[in-house]
Each structure stands twice: as structure tokens, then as C-alpha cells.
Design a protein around this motif. Structure first.
Motif, PDB file in Angstrom:
ATOM      1  N   SER A  17      60.968  -4.387 -24.945  1.00  0.00           N
ATOM      2  CA  SER A  17      62.532  -4.597 -24.506  1.00  0.00           C
ATOM      3  C   SER A  17      62.369  -3.953 -23.102  1.00  0.00           C
ATOM      4  O   SER A  17      61.522  -3.258 -22.347  1.00  0.00           O
ATOM      5  CB  SER A  17      63.407  -3.585 -25.412  1.00  0.00           C
ATOM      6  N   LEU A  18      63.250  -4.463 -22.530  1.00  0.00           N
ATOM      7  CA  LEU A  18      63.812  -4.410 -21.061  1.00  0.00           C
ATOM      8  C   LEU A  18      65.186  -4.527 -20.897  1.00  0.00           C
ATOM      9  O   LEU A  18      65.954  -5.250 -21.362  1.00  0.00           O
ATOM     10  CB  LEU A  18      63.124  -5.255 -19.830  1.00  0.00           C
ATOM     11  N   ARG A  19      65.967  -3.773 -19.910  1.00  0.00           N
ATOM     12  CA  ARG A  19      67.173  -3.798 -19.679  1.00  0.00           C
ATOM     13  C   ARG A  19      67.363  -4.029 -18.064  1.00  0.00           C
ATOM     14  O   ARG A  19      66.991  -3.421 -17.273  1.00  0.00           O
ATOM     15  CB  ARG A  19      67.883  -2.431 -20.005  1.00  0.00           C
ATOM     16  N   LEU A  20      67.805  -5.240 -17.875  1.00  0.00           N
ATOM     17  CA  LEU A  20      68.313  -5.829 -16.536  1.00  0.00           C
ATOM     18  C   LEU A  20      69.569  -5.147 -16.010  1.00  0.00           C
ATOM     19  O   LEU A  20      70.666  -5.335 -16.773  1.00  0.00           O
ATOM     20  CB  LEU A  20      68.093  -7.262 -16.396  1.00  0.00           C
ATOM     21  N   SER A  21      69.861  -4.814 -14.670  1.00  0.00           N
ATOM     22  CA  SER A  21      70.967  -4.503 -14.417  1.00  0.00           C
ATOM     23  C   SER A  21      71.339  -5.312 -13.045  1.00  0.00           C
ATOM     24  O   SER A  21      70.397  -5.888 -12.401  1.00  0.00           O
ATOM     25  CB  SER A  21      71.020  -3.087 -13.802  1.00  0.00           C
ATOM     26  N   CYS A  22      72.523  -5.552 -12.818  1.00  0.00           N
ATOM     27  CA  CYS A  22      73.047  -6.312 -11.582  1.00  0.00           C
ATOM     28  C   CYS A  22      74.121  -5.634 -11.031  1.00  0.00           C
ATOM     29  O   CYS A  22      75.215  -5.630 -11.674  1.00  0.00           O
ATOM     30  CB  CYS A  22      73.628  -7.759 -12.316  1.00  0.00           C
ATOM     31  N   ALA A  23      73.818  -4.970 -10.132  1.00  0.00           N
ATOM     32  CA  ALA A  23      74.786  -4.374  -9.115  1.00  0.00           C
ATOM     33  C   ALA A  23      75.632  -5.229  -8.236  1.00  0.00           C
ATOM     34  O   ALA A  23      74.913  -5.925  -7.366  1.00  0.00           O
ATOM     35  CB  ALA A  23      74.307  -3.182  -8.480  1.00  0.00           C
ATOM     36  N   ALA A  24      76.832  -5.025  -8.374  1.00  0.00           N
ATOM     37  CA  ALA A  24      77.616  -5.876  -7.348  1.00  0.00           C
ATOM     38  C   ALA A  24      78.137  -5.017  -6.156  1.00  0.00           C
ATOM     39  O   ALA A  24      78.643  -3.938  -6.486  1.00  0.00           O
ATOM     40  CB  ALA A  24      78.760  -6.653  -8.161  1.00  0.00           C
ATOM     41  N   SER A  25      78.552  -5.593  -4.934  1.00  0.00           N
ATOM     42  CA  SER A  25      79.058  -5.000  -3.881  1.00  0.00           C
ATOM     43  C   SER A  25      79.833  -5.984  -3.117  1.00  0.00           C
ATOM     44  O   SER A  25      79.678  -7.143  -3.330  1.00  0.00           O
ATOM     45  CB  SER A  25      77.958  -4.331  -2.968  1.00  0.00           C
ATOM     46  N   GLY A  26      80.846  -5.430  -2.337  1.00  0.00           N
ATOM     47  CA  GLY A  26      81.645  -6.294  -1.830  1.00  0.00           C
ATOM     48  C   GLY A  26      83.014  -6.477  -2.057  1.00  0.00           C
ATOM     49  O   GLY A  26      83.965  -6.612  -1.272  1.00  0.00           O
ATOM     50  N   ARG A  27      82.948  -6.841  -3.345  1.00  0.00           N
ATOM     51  CA  ARG A  27      84.205  -7.075  -4.278  1.00  0.00           C
ATOM     52  C   ARG A  27      84.078  -6.352  -5.589  1.00  0.00           C
ATOM     53  O   ARG A  27      82.927  -6.251  -6.138  1.00  0.00           O
ATOM     54  CB  ARG A  27      84.507  -8.678  -4.319  1.00  0.00           C
ATOM     55  N   THR A  28      85.124  -6.026  -6.033  1.00  0.00           N
ATOM     56  CA  THR A  28      85.061  -5.541  -7.597  1.00  0.00           C
ATOM     57  C   THR A  28      85.007  -6.765  -8.213  1.00  0.00           C
ATOM     58  O   THR A  28      85.366  -8.004  -8.111  1.00  0.00           O
ATOM     59  CB  THR A  28      86.385  -4.779  -7.765  1.00  0.00           C
TER      60      THR A  28
END
Length: 127
Positions: A17-28
Motif C-alpha cells: 500500500s501507499l498513500r499519496l497526498s496532494c497539497a494545494a496552495s494559492g487558493r483554498t
């Protein structure tokens, strides 16, 4: 404009298993529908999973259904892709994508339906 940064990729054995994350910035991201796509060497980018801006609606490609789970935490401005029972054919660069959605329950599966993309994170599954 929103910037997306993926993380969590790596090398894993088949069945892992793996857990990918996607962090956003600039806007909510609460106004954005989000998606995960992947691209294997020599192949076109393909849809994997999508989630509506509310998080109430999700959709999966048949190839990952039952093994992958997309989720979002709008308070953390982050989207996740939990990947279980990984197979060698899941090996690819995984991309996070975002598009403004005026419908809380809508999701999108086409590459051209998204306006913003991350740089991708490599996932390699060994047999």
C-alpha cells in the motif's frame, strides 16, 4: 490560481500500500473538484479517481475500483489517494489535478476537464 504538489510515491512490493497526498496552495480547494491521474511509460495519461468539491461523490476507473480510495480534507487543503493491493501494472507517475466546480456533487474524469496539475509523483510496484 492554485498550485498542486504531490507526495507519497515510492517503491513498493506487489500487494502493498501507499498513500499519496496532494497539497494545494494559492487558493483554498473547497470550490474545486479534484482528480488523480496516472501515466505509465509510453502510455497516455489516464484517469484513476475523482472527487467532488464537497467530497460526497467519488468515482473510480475500473482498473482501481475496490483498491484505491480518494478523499479530501478541505481544512488542510489536501487531497489523498489511498492505494491498496498494489499491482505491477499500477506503476506510473501519479498526478493530482483540480478544476473549479460550481456544482457541489460533480466530478470529472477527462484529462482536458482539469485546469491545474501537479508535477507528479512516481509509484513503482515490483513483482
Amino acid at each position: 490560481q492554485v498550485q498542486l504538489v504531490e507526495s507519497g510515491g515510492g517503491l513498493v512490493q506487489a500487494g502493498g500500500s501507499l498513500r499519496l497526498s496532494c497539497a494545494a496552495s494559492g487558493r483554498t480547494i473547497y470550490m474545486y473538484a479534484m482528480g488523480w491521474f496516472r501515466q505509465a511509460p509510453g502510455k497516455e495519461r489516464e484517469f484513476a479517481a475523482a472527487i467532488s468539491r464537497s467530497g460526497d461523490t467519488t468515482y473510480y476507473a475500473d482498473s482501481v475500483k475496490g483498491r484505491f480510495t480518494i478523499s479530501r480534507d478541505n481544512a488542510k487543503n489536501t487531497v489523498y489517494l489511498q492505494m491498496n493491493t498494489l499491482k505491477p501494472e499500477d506503476t506510473a507517475v501519479y498526478y493530482c489535478a483540480a478544476v473549479i466546480s460550481y456544482s457541489s456533487g460533480s466530478y470529472y474524469t477527462g484529462v482536458h476537464g482539469y485546469d491545474y496539475w501537479g508535477q507528479g509523483t512516481q509509484v513503482t510496484v515490483s513483482s
